[in-house]
Design a protein around this motif. Structure first.
Motif, PDB file in Angstrom:
ATOM      1  N   MET A   4       0.840  -1.189   0.000  1.00 34.44           N
ATOM      2  CA  MET A   4       0.000   0.000   0.000  1.00 34.44           C
ATOM      3  C   MET A   4       0.882   1.248   0.000  1.00 34.44           C
ATOM      4  SD  MET A   4      -3.126  -0.827   2.621  1.00 34.44           S
ATOM      5  CE  MET A   4      -4.064   0.575   2.060  1.00 34.44           C
ATOM      6  N   LYS A   5       0.321   2.335  -0.532  1.00 36.37           N
ATOM      7  CA  LYS A   5       1.061   3.594  -0.599  1.00 36.37           C
ATOM      8  C   LYS A   5       0.270   4.690   0.102  1.00 36.37           C
ATOM      9  CE  LYS A   5       3.753   6.400  -3.707  1.00 36.37           C
ATOM     10  NZ  LYS A   5       4.296   6.513  -5.049  1.00 36.37           N
ATOM     11  N   GLU A   6       0.996   5.497   0.830  1.00 35.48           N
ATOM     12  CA  GLU A   6       0.407   6.627   1.555  1.00 35.48           C
ATOM     13  C   GLU A   6       1.108   7.903   1.092  1.00 35.48           C
ATOM     14  OE1 GLU A   6       1.126   7.765   6.040  1.00 35.48           O
ATOM     15  OE2 GLU A   6      -0.259   6.073   5.897  1.00 35.48           O
ATOM     16  N   ILE A   7       0.311   8.926   0.756  1.00 41.64           N
ATOM     17  CA  ILE A   7       0.854  10.220   0.324  1.00 41.64           C
ATOM     18  C   ILE A   7       0.593  11.251   1.424  1.00 41.64           C
ATOM     19  CG2 ILE A   7       0.784  12.033  -1.431  1.00 41.64           C
ATOM     20  CD1 ILE A   7       1.672   9.404  -2.608  1.00 41.64           C
ATOM     21  N   SER A   8       1.630  11.958   1.800  1.00 40.03           N
ATOM     22  CA  SER A   8       1.522  12.999   2.815  1.00 40.03           C
ATOM     23  C   SER A   8       2.193  14.269   2.308  1.00 40.03           C
ATOM     24  CB  SER A   8       2.190  12.557   4.123  1.00 40.03           C
ATOM     25  OG  SER A   8       1.486  11.503   4.727  1.00 40.03           O
ATOM     26  N   ALA A   9       1.945  15.360   3.021  1.00 38.97           N
ATOM     27  CA  ALA A   9       2.596  16.628   2.697  1.00 38.97           C
ATOM     28  C   ALA A   9       2.792  17.426   3.975  1.00 38.97           C
ATOM     29  CB  ALA A   9       1.768  17.424   1.691  1.00 38.97           C
ATOM     30  N   GLY A  10       3.824  18.270   3.964  1.00 37.30           N
ATOM     31  CA  GLY A  10       4.122  19.098   5.124  1.00 37.30           C
ATOM     32  C   GLY A  10       5.106  20.179   4.736  1.00 37.30           C
ATOM     33  N   GLY A  11       5.804  20.719   5.743  1.00 29.90           N
ATOM     34  CA  GLY A  11       6.698  21.797   5.399  1.00 29.90           C
ATOM     35  C   GLY A  11       7.707  22.185   6.447  1.00 29.90           C
ATOM     36  N   VAL A  12       8.672  22.956   5.971  1.00 29.53           N
ATOM     37  CA  VAL A  12       9.579  23.699   6.838  1.00 29.53           C
ATOM     38  C   VAL A  12       8.936  25.076   6.950  1.00 29.53           C
ATOM     39  CG1 VAL A  12      11.881  24.692   7.095  1.00 29.53           C
ATOM     40  CG2 VAL A  12      11.611  22.404   6.082  1.00 29.53           C
ATOM     41  N   VAL A  13       8.541  25.432   8.170  1.00 23.10           N
ATOM     42  CA  VAL A  13       7.791  26.666   8.404  1.00 23.10           C
ATOM     43  C   VAL A  13       8.716  27.692   9.054  1.00 23.10           C
ATOM     44  CG1 VAL A  13       5.766  27.678   9.521  1.00 23.10           C
ATOM     45  CG2 VAL A  13       5.709  25.280   8.763  1.00 23.10           C
ATOM     46  N   TYR A  14       8.704  28.920   8.507  1.00 31.07           N
ATOM     47  CA  TYR A  14       9.552  29.972   9.055  1.00 31.07           C
ATOM     48  C   TYR A  14       8.769  31.277   9.156  1.00 31.07           C
ATOM     49  CZ  TYR A  14      10.063  32.544   4.686  1.00 31.07           C
ATOM     50  OH  TYR A  14       9.807  33.319   3.578  1.00 31.07           O
ATOM     51  N   ARG A  15       9.331  32.167   9.954  1.00 34.48           N
ATOM     52  CA  ARG A  15       8.821  33.547  10.021  1.00 34.48           C
ATOM     53  C   ARG A  15      10.029  34.471  10.075  1.00 34.48           C
ATOM     54  NH1 ARG A  15       6.668  33.995  16.329  1.00 34.48           N
ATOM     55  NH2 ARG A  15       8.725  33.719  17.235  1.00 34.48           N
TER      56      ARG A  15
END
Length: 144
Positions: free
Chosen positions: A1-12
């Motif tokens: 099975m395959k799982e797709i995710s997303a996220g990030g490097v968050v900055y201010r």
């Protein structure tokens, strides 16, 4: 099975130009980047922004893709899972933090040196290339 995710490097970026980054400790006590599973009908950028907000309360805007991390893990119900995580550089539009305690242990704004130290000491090795790309884009000194 395959799982797709997303996220990030968050900055201010503060008024004086200094940068702080969102540091996240996951439920396993490891330093990680905010991310989560893509829902039906969502684009990857939409997934990244939704997950960042759900996990940390930070609203952001996508600046650019940083790359994809692929790995396999064992799911107790489904067995081996191939996971693909798409990461983006995300500029924070809000500052207040509120961790989603069911998913993560804590979040904080930290300076770039602390962010790298947490990654080296308690982070996931496969996030290194993503962090390195974020550093290049942000013009930070690379100490990975």
């Amino acid at each position: 099975m395959k799982e797709i995710s997303a996220g990030g490097v968050v900055y201010r970026r503060a008024g004086d130009g200094t940068i702080s980054l969102l540091a996240l400790t996951d439920r396993f006590g490891r330093f990680s980047l905010p991310k989560g599973k893509q829902e039906a009908g969502e684009t990857l950028p939409e997934t990244a922004l939704r997950e960042i907000q759900e996990e940390t309360a930070v609203k952001g805007t996508i600046e650019q893709p940083l790359g994809v991390v692929s790995y396999t893990y064992y799911h107790p119900e489904y067995g081996p899972m191939d996971k693909e995580v798409h990461y983006f550089l995300v500029r924070a539009l809000t500052d207040e933090l509120s961790p989603q305690t069911e998913e993560i242990n804590g979040v904080a704004w930290v300076d770039p040196a602390s962010f790298l130290q947490y990654h080296r000491e308690k982070g996931y090795e496969n996030n290194g290339a993503i962090i390195e790309k974020a550093w290049q884009v942000l013009g930070l000194q690379n100490n990975l």
